[in-house]
Write an enzyme that holds these catalytic residues in place. Sequence first.
Site, PDB file in Angstrom:
ATOM      1  N   ARG A   1       0.633  -1.716   0.089  1.00  0.00           N
ATOM      2  CA  ARG A   1      -0.379   0.881  -0.409  1.00  0.00           C
ATOM      3  C   ARG A   1       0.751   1.381  -0.426  1.00  0.00           C
ATOM      4  O   ARG A   1       0.129   2.533   0.484  1.00  0.00           O
ATOM      5  CB  ARG A   1      -0.384  -0.179   1.184  1.00  0.00           C
ATOM      6  CG  ARG A   1      -1.994  -0.833   1.396  1.00  0.00           C
ATOM      7  CD  ARG A   1      -3.039  -1.246   0.114  1.00  0.00           C
ATOM      8  NE  ARG A   1      -3.745  -2.116  -0.245  1.00  0.00           N
ATOM      9  CZ  ARG A   1      -3.602  -3.716  -0.197  1.00  0.00           C
ATOM     10  NH1 ARG A   1      -2.191  -3.823  -1.038  1.00  0.00           N
ATOM     11  NH2 ARG A   1      -4.006  -4.326  -0.064  1.00  0.00           N
TER      12      ARG A   1
ATOM     13  N   SER B   1     -11.346  -2.091   2.346  1.00  0.00           N
ATOM     14  CA  SER B   1     -10.416  -2.329   3.869  1.00  0.00           C
ATOM     15  C   SER B   1     -10.404  -0.657   4.592  1.00  0.00           C
ATOM     16  O   SER B   1      -9.569  -0.452   4.211  1.00  0.00           O
ATOM     17  CB  SER B   1      -9.656  -2.979   3.994  1.00  0.00           C
ATOM     18  OG  SER B   1      -9.787  -4.155   3.219  1.00  0.00           O
TER      19      SER B   1
ATOM     20  N   GLU C   1      -6.915   2.577   6.544  1.00  0.00           N
ATOM     21  CA  GLU C   1      -6.069   2.934   5.325  1.00  0.00           C
ATOM     22  C   GLU C   1      -6.719   4.236   4.071  1.00  0.00           C
ATOM     23  O   GLU C   1      -5.397   4.349   3.265  1.00  0.00           O
ATOM     24  CB  GLU C   1      -6.316   1.330   4.493  1.00  0.00           C
ATOM     25  CG  GLU C   1      -5.643   1.392   2.975  1.00  0.00           C
ATOM     26  CD  GLU C   1      -6.112   0.046   2.102  1.00  0.00           C
ATOM     27  OE1 GLU C   1      -5.894  -1.029   2.879  1.00  0.00           O
ATOM     28  OE2 GLU C   1      -6.344  -0.010   1.324  1.00  0.00           O
TER      29      GLU C   1
HETATM   30  C1  LIG Z   1     -15.942  -2.257  -1.695  1.00  0.00           C
HETATM   31  C2  LIG Z   1     -14.246  -1.995  -1.729  1.00  0.00           C
HETATM   32  C3  LIG Z   1     -13.647  -2.625  -1.096  1.00  0.00           C
HETATM   33  C4  LIG Z   1     -11.557  -2.812  -2.132  1.00  0.00           C
HETATM   34  N1  LIG Z   1     -11.039  -3.746  -1.849  1.00  0.00           N
HETATM   35  C5  LIG Z   1      -9.984  -2.727  -2.291  1.00  0.00           C
HETATM   36  C6  LIG Z   1      -9.119  -4.756  -2.320  1.00  0.00           C
HETATM   37  O1  LIG Z   1      -9.542  -5.510  -2.367  1.00  0.00           O
HETATM   38  N2  LIG Z   1      -7.940  -3.988  -2.601  1.00  0.00           N
HETATM   39  C7  LIG Z   1      -7.306  -3.112  -2.509  1.00  0.00           C
HETATM   40  O2  LIG Z   1      -5.796  -2.087  -2.756  1.00  0.00           O
HETATM   41  N3  LIG Z   1      -8.227  -1.601  -2.874  1.00  0.00           N
HETATM   42  C8  LIG Z   1      -9.221  -1.750  -2.158  1.00  0.00           C
HETATM   43  N4  LIG Z   1     -10.333  -1.289  -1.891  1.00  0.00           N
HETATM   44  C9  LIG Z   1      -9.409   0.253  -2.185  1.00  0.00           C
HETATM   45  C10 LIG Z   1      -9.908   1.412  -3.335  1.00  0.00           C
HETATM   46  O3  LIG Z   1     -10.331   0.174  -4.219  1.00  0.00           O
HETATM   47  C11 LIG Z   1      -8.866   1.044  -4.289  1.00  0.00           C
HETATM   48  O4  LIG Z   1      -8.030   2.278  -3.392  1.00  0.00           O
HETATM   49  C12 LIG Z   1      -8.265   2.150  -5.563  1.00  0.00           C
HETATM   50  O5  LIG Z   1      -7.563   2.086  -6.070  1.00  0.00           O
HETATM   51  C13 LIG Z   1      -9.190   2.819  -5.459  1.00  0.00           C
HETATM   52  O6  LIG Z   1      -9.853   3.448  -6.648  1.00  0.00           O
HETATM   53  P1  LIG Z   1     -10.032   5.236  -6.918  1.00  0.00           P
HETATM   54  O7  LIG Z   1     -10.264   5.590  -8.189  1.00  0.00           O
HETATM   55  O8  LIG Z   1     -11.459   5.659  -5.876  1.00  0.00           O
HETATM   56  O9  LIG Z   1      -8.853   6.362  -5.862  1.00  0.00           O
HETATM   57  P2  LIG Z   1      -9.375   7.701  -5.006  1.00  0.00           P
HETATM   58  O10 LIG Z   1      -9.820   7.199  -3.347  1.00  0.00           O
HETATM   59  O11 LIG Z   1     -10.387   8.239  -5.325  1.00  0.00           O
HETATM   60  O12 LIG Z   1      -7.915   7.471  -4.749  1.00  0.00           O
HETATM   61  C14 LIG Z   1      -7.037   6.980  -4.475  1.00  0.00           C
HETATM   62  C15 LIG Z   1      -6.012   7.756  -3.968  1.00  0.00           C
HETATM   63  O13 LIG Z   1      -5.026   7.725  -5.467  1.00  0.00           O
HETATM   64  C16 LIG Z   1      -4.543   9.313  -5.345  1.00  0.00           C
HETATM   65  N5  LIG Z   1      -5.099   9.340  -6.716  1.00  0.00           N
HETATM   66  C17 LIG Z   1      -6.644   8.920  -7.440  1.00  0.00           C
HETATM   67  N6  LIG Z   1      -6.067   9.820  -8.952  1.00  0.00           N
HETATM   68  C18 LIG Z   1      -5.088  10.057  -9.251  1.00  0.00           C
HETATM   69  C19 LIG Z   1      -4.181  10.813 -10.168  1.00  0.00           C
HETATM   70  N7  LIG Z   1      -4.934  11.052 -11.364  1.00  0.00           N
HETATM   71  N8  LIG Z   1      -2.986  10.731  -9.651  1.00  0.00           N
HETATM   72  C20 LIG Z   1      -2.010  10.896  -8.549  1.00  0.00           C
HETATM   73  N9  LIG Z   1      -2.811  10.144  -8.060  1.00  0.00           N
HETATM   74  C21 LIG Z   1      -4.671  10.058  -7.741  1.00  0.00           C
HETATM   75  C22 LIG Z   1      -5.764   9.988  -4.722  1.00  0.00           C
HETATM   76  O14 LIG Z   1      -5.146  11.038  -4.607  1.00  0.00           O
HETATM   77  C23 LIG Z   1      -5.409   9.566  -3.685  1.00  0.00           C
HETATM   78  O15 LIG Z   1      -4.595   9.503  -2.403  1.00  0.00           O
HETATM   79  C24 LIG Z   1     -11.217  -1.327  -1.985  1.00  0.00           C
HETATM   80  C25 LIG Z   1     -12.559  -0.441  -1.975  1.00  0.00           C
HETATM   81  C26 LIG Z   1     -14.057  -0.524  -1.469  1.00  0.00           C
HETATM   82  C27 LIG Z   1     -14.871   0.465  -1.743  1.00  0.00           C
END
Ligand SMILES: Cc1cc2nc3c(=O)[nH]c(=O)nc-3n(C[C@H](O)[C@H](O)[C@H](O)COP(=O)(O)OP(=O)(O)OC[C@H]3O[C@@H](n4cnc5c(N)ncnc54)[C@H](O)[C@@H]3O)c2cc1C
Length: 344
Positions: free
Chosen positions: A165, A240, A333
């Site tokens: 992470r 998580s 996280e």
């Molecule tokens: C139900 C559920 C299940 C999940 N299961 C998992 C799992 O199994 N494993 C896991 O690792 N994660 C899991 N996650 C967490 C999540 O899915 C991941 O962290 C995912 O990558 C988030 O994507 P997002 O586009 O929503 O990111 P966001 O929440 O919008 O952003 C996450 C981070 O990325 C940065 N960011 C976003 N876009 C950019 C960009 N273009 N340039 C630079 N930085 C950027 C943001 O500033 C922030 O720090 C889960 C979440 C949920 C809700």
Amino acid sequence: MIIRENIPLSTITTMRLGGPADFVIDVENPNEALEAIVFAEEKNLPFYFLGTGANSLGLDEGFHGVIIRNHIKGIDIISESEDGIVVKVGGGEVWDDFVEFVTNKGYSGVEAMSKIPGSVAAAPVQNIGAYGQDVSNTLESVEVFDTMLDEYTEILAKDCDFAYRHSIFNSGDSAGRYFILTCTFRLLKGRIEPPFYNSLQAYLDEHSISDYSPRNIREAVSNIRAGKLPDPKAIASAGSFFKNFILSDAEADEAEKKGIPVYRTSTENKINTGWLLEDAGLKGKSFHGFKVSDKAALILINESAKTYADLEKAEAEIAKIIFDKYGLKIEPEPVIIKERALND
Ligand SMILES: Cc1cc2nc3c(=O)[nH]c(=O)nc-3n(C[C@H](O)[C@H](O)[C@H](O)COP(=O)(O)OP(=O)(O)OC[C@H]3O[C@@H](n4cnc5c(N)ncnc54)[C@H](O)[C@@H]3O)c2cc1C
């Protein structure tokens, strides 16, 4: 470039908390990344990069600044041979659409990460992972806009300092510095081999699956996840909520002496924080409008809470219970949407 004003963070994050952001800009091509940064700078406002908000938390006071989201699309095959494929993916693509695309073509490397919610651009930030795979295993490089040097550049995976992470995109001085535009992955024809995570192995056994093709693994993982993880469209959560523990060998020995199971591989020793929560009897328990999921204890579901202040109280109470019982300090996280020092 789409610019919207006064958008509640609760509507653009999956935990559904947080007051308004002054501006939200959706960037549809690389040139617009620079335009969005200039927009923020001209207004003398900080900026913050967001994807679909599946790992991000909004504060009650909102964000006095500009949220910049990557909506760059496209899955482009750079090269393809009998052995493998190199694919460049727009950061605004849905992560699971990319996984489905390459898995359907028979390539291995991301199939165990099926159905992780979120955008492709966010995947390297947290180095997302599941069932033994993580992004660092297959990422070749990312194209970024570097907001410190005001230039477009490419960063190779080996320079991303990936760990559990962890990457340069979420850590230290470089956190929030790079706006990720596209990600390039190299995937190989083939299949993953056992040992698998217990729940995946149990599913494969139960369904008599011995062909570990990317498609079969994707289907297995998708079904396991559907049975225990909340669909962000229907249920508010950030996935998580607490990080697992990565331990040194000595720490792992210590934990085992206390009766805590440690998952040891050749590269890491891990405690599943979900086990701690479950063992402490927290599964299904509610705290200030949040419920520790009764299907997967690591997940905190927002059942009725409206404020981040409630989340802070819930988090503190849960952390205290775990600390009192195991002497371990659990940490959240998801990341909080707030101004980063870089933008000062
Ligand atoms: C139900 C559920 C299940 C999940 N299961 C998992 C799992 O199994 N494993 C896991 O690792 N994660 C899991 N996650 C967490 C999540 O899915 C991941 O962290 C995912 O990558 C988030 O994507 P997002 O586009 O929503 O990111 P966001 O929440 O919008 O952003 C996450 C981070 O990325 C940065 N960011 C976003 N876009 C950019 C960009 N273009 N340039 C630079 N930085 C950027 C943001 O500033 C922030 O720090 C889960 C979440 C949920 C809700």
